[in-house]
Design a protein around this motif. Sequence first.
Motif, PDB file in Angstrom:
ATOM      1  N   LYS A 102      -7.523   3.192  -3.345  1.00  0.00           N
ATOM      2  CA  LYS A 102      -8.275   3.203  -2.070  1.00  0.00           C
ATOM      3  C   LYS A 102      -9.126   4.438  -1.997  1.00  0.00           C
ATOM      4  O   LYS A 102      -8.830   5.481  -2.448  1.00  0.00           O
ATOM      5  CB  LYS A 102      -7.316   3.193  -0.897  1.00  0.00           C
ATOM      6  N   THR A 127       0.860  -1.171   0.000  1.00  0.00           N
ATOM      7  CA  THR A 127       0.000   0.000   0.000  1.00  0.00           C
ATOM      8  C   THR A 127       0.896   1.220   0.000  1.00  0.00           C
ATOM      9  O   THR A 127       1.712   1.402   0.897  1.00  0.00           O
ATOM     10  CB  THR A 127      -0.928   0.010   1.239  1.00  0.00           C
ATOM     11  N   LYS A 136      -3.615  10.002  -3.225  1.00  0.00           N
ATOM     12  CA  LYS A 136      -4.459   8.838  -2.964  1.00  0.00           C
ATOM     13  C   LYS A 136      -3.581   7.612  -2.709  1.00  0.00           C
ATOM     14  O   LYS A 136      -2.466   7.522  -3.184  1.00  0.00           O
ATOM     15  CB  LYS A 136      -5.378   8.558  -4.168  1.00  0.00           C
ATOM     16  N   GLN A 137      -4.139   6.663  -1.978  1.00  0.00           N
ATOM     17  CA  GLN A 137      -3.422   5.418  -1.726  1.00  0.00           C
ATOM     18  C   GLN A 137      -3.799   4.377  -2.768  1.00  0.00           C
ATOM     19  O   GLN A 137      -4.946   4.317  -3.220  1.00  0.00           O
ATOM     20  CB  GLN A 137      -3.740   4.888  -0.335  1.00  0.00           C
ATOM     21  N   VAL A 172      -3.233   0.091  -3.665  1.00  0.00           N
ATOM     22  CA  VAL A 172      -2.825  -1.226  -3.175  1.00  0.00           C
ATOM     23  C   VAL A 172      -2.379  -2.014  -4.397  1.00  0.00           C
ATOM     24  O   VAL A 172      -3.165  -2.254  -5.308  1.00  0.00           O
ATOM     25  CB  VAL A 172      -3.977  -1.951  -2.452  1.00  0.00           C
ATOM     26  N   LYS A 225      -5.357  -1.371  -7.078  1.00  0.00           N
ATOM     27  CA  LYS A 225      -6.656  -0.876  -6.641  1.00  0.00           C
ATOM     28  C   LYS A 225      -6.454   0.474  -5.953  1.00  0.00           C
ATOM     29  O   LYS A 225      -5.559   0.632  -5.124  1.00  0.00           O
ATOM     30  CB  LYS A 225      -7.267  -1.869  -5.669  1.00  0.00           C
TER      31      LYS A 225
END
Length: 113
Positions: free
Chosen positions: A113, A34, A89-90, A92, A111
């Motif tokens: 988050k 992440t 933004k984070q 994954v 993806k």
Amino acid sequence: MKKFTVLLMVFVLSLMVSGVTMASGTEQESKQATMTVDKVYYMKGSGYYVAHTTKDEEGHFWVLQVTDIAIPKEDKSFTEVLRKQYQGKQVVVTYAEPLNDDEEVEIWGVKLK
């Protein structure tokens, strides 16, 4: 594990590949990282827009391809739209580490988050 930089064809869509096996018949173990998107920019050499993540504790980071289609020249307004959409933004990243040092990291999915 060496510093790895990878390009991902589709940043927005999540790709999941199931049943990945090596020629020897052993199944690769998936890992997840992440990370936070640090910057989004147009990469002149490739013609794609990419997202660059922050580094982890070991100094590893991801360079993820945001667009599917390469364009010959940067569109500054589109760059700004992508920055607002992704920067900070984070993400994954699901991946498999190579069994040998000369192989590349295989990304199974990304993806937001």
